[in-house]
Design an enzyme around this catalytic site. Structure first.
Site, PDB file in Angstrom:
ATOM      1  N   HIS A 176       0.878  -1.156  -0.019  1.00 10.65           N
ATOM      2  CA  HIS A 176      -0.008  -0.145   0.106  1.00 10.65           C
ATOM      3  C   HIS A 176       0.683   1.188   0.071  1.00 10.65           C
ATOM      4  CE1 HIS A 176       0.290   2.114   4.113  1.00 10.65           C
ATOM      5  NE2 HIS A 176       0.474   0.940   4.393  1.00 10.65           N
ATOM      6  N   CYS A 177       0.040   2.209  -0.437  1.00  9.49           N
ATOM      7  CA  CYS A 177       0.811   3.605  -0.550  1.00  9.49           C
ATOM      8  C   CYS A 177      -0.130   4.872   0.124  1.00  9.49           C
ATOM      9  CB  CYS A 177       1.320   3.926  -1.661  1.00  9.49           C
ATOM     10  SG  CYS A 177       0.227   4.116  -3.067  1.00  9.49           S
ATOM     11  N   GLN A 178      -0.082   5.941  -0.478  1.00  8.00           N
ATOM     12  CA  GLN A 178      -1.051   6.581   0.106  1.00  8.00           C
ATOM     13  C   GLN A 178      -2.415   6.647  -0.522  1.00  8.00           C
ATOM     14  OE1 GLN A 178      -0.423   9.004   2.666  1.00  8.00           O
ATOM     15  NE2 GLN A 178      -2.151   9.920   2.847  1.00  8.00           N
TER      16      GLN A 178
END
Length: 136
Positions: free
Chosen positions: A98-100
């Site tokens: 995951h990222c932002q």
């Protein structure tokens, strides 16, 4: 029949799901159900250190998106020493990136899949969605 890999127009994830085909995305609710309950879950945060310093999903490890290929190539002992968790095997059932907001997580997912981690998935809602839903 609609494409299950694309969110309906007007949803928060419409711009990210088209990057990662169906079967490669995990929802907030699926991730929430796995956290703390699945010993097989490895959640990898691919944001920058500055972003991680502002908040993170509990239980995640940090590997910046540009380092995913190198870090997944580490031998198991070196990975364990560096991250404090076992390196996932290629057939890991619950390897999630995951990222932002989804795009870098999708890139990391594709990188992992290219390295043989065929079941890797992206939490497309990212930390942004996580933080919003956890506040409620």
């Amino acid at each position: 029949m609609s494409d299950p890999g694309v969110s309906p127009p007007g949803t928060d994830q419409a711009h990210t799901c088209s990057v990662v085909p169906a079967g490669k995305v995990i929802s907030y609710y699926e991730l929430k159900a796995l956290l703390g309950k699945s010993p097989d879950l490895l959640l990898v945060d691919v944001r920058t250190q500055e972003e991680v310093d502002k908040g993170k999903i509990p239980g995640s490890i940090h590997i910046p998106v540009g380092a995913v290929e190198r870090e997944l190539a580490l031998d198991p002992a070196a990975f364990q020493d560096k991250y404090g968790v076992q390196k996932p095997p290629p057939d890991a059932p619950q390897l999630v990136f995951h990222c932002q907001m989804g795009r870098r997580g999708a890139t990391a997912t594709e990188t992992a899949r290219a390295l043989g981690f065929e079941k890797a998935r992206n939490y497309a809602g990212g930390y942004k969605e996580w933080a919003e839903k956890e506040r409620c």
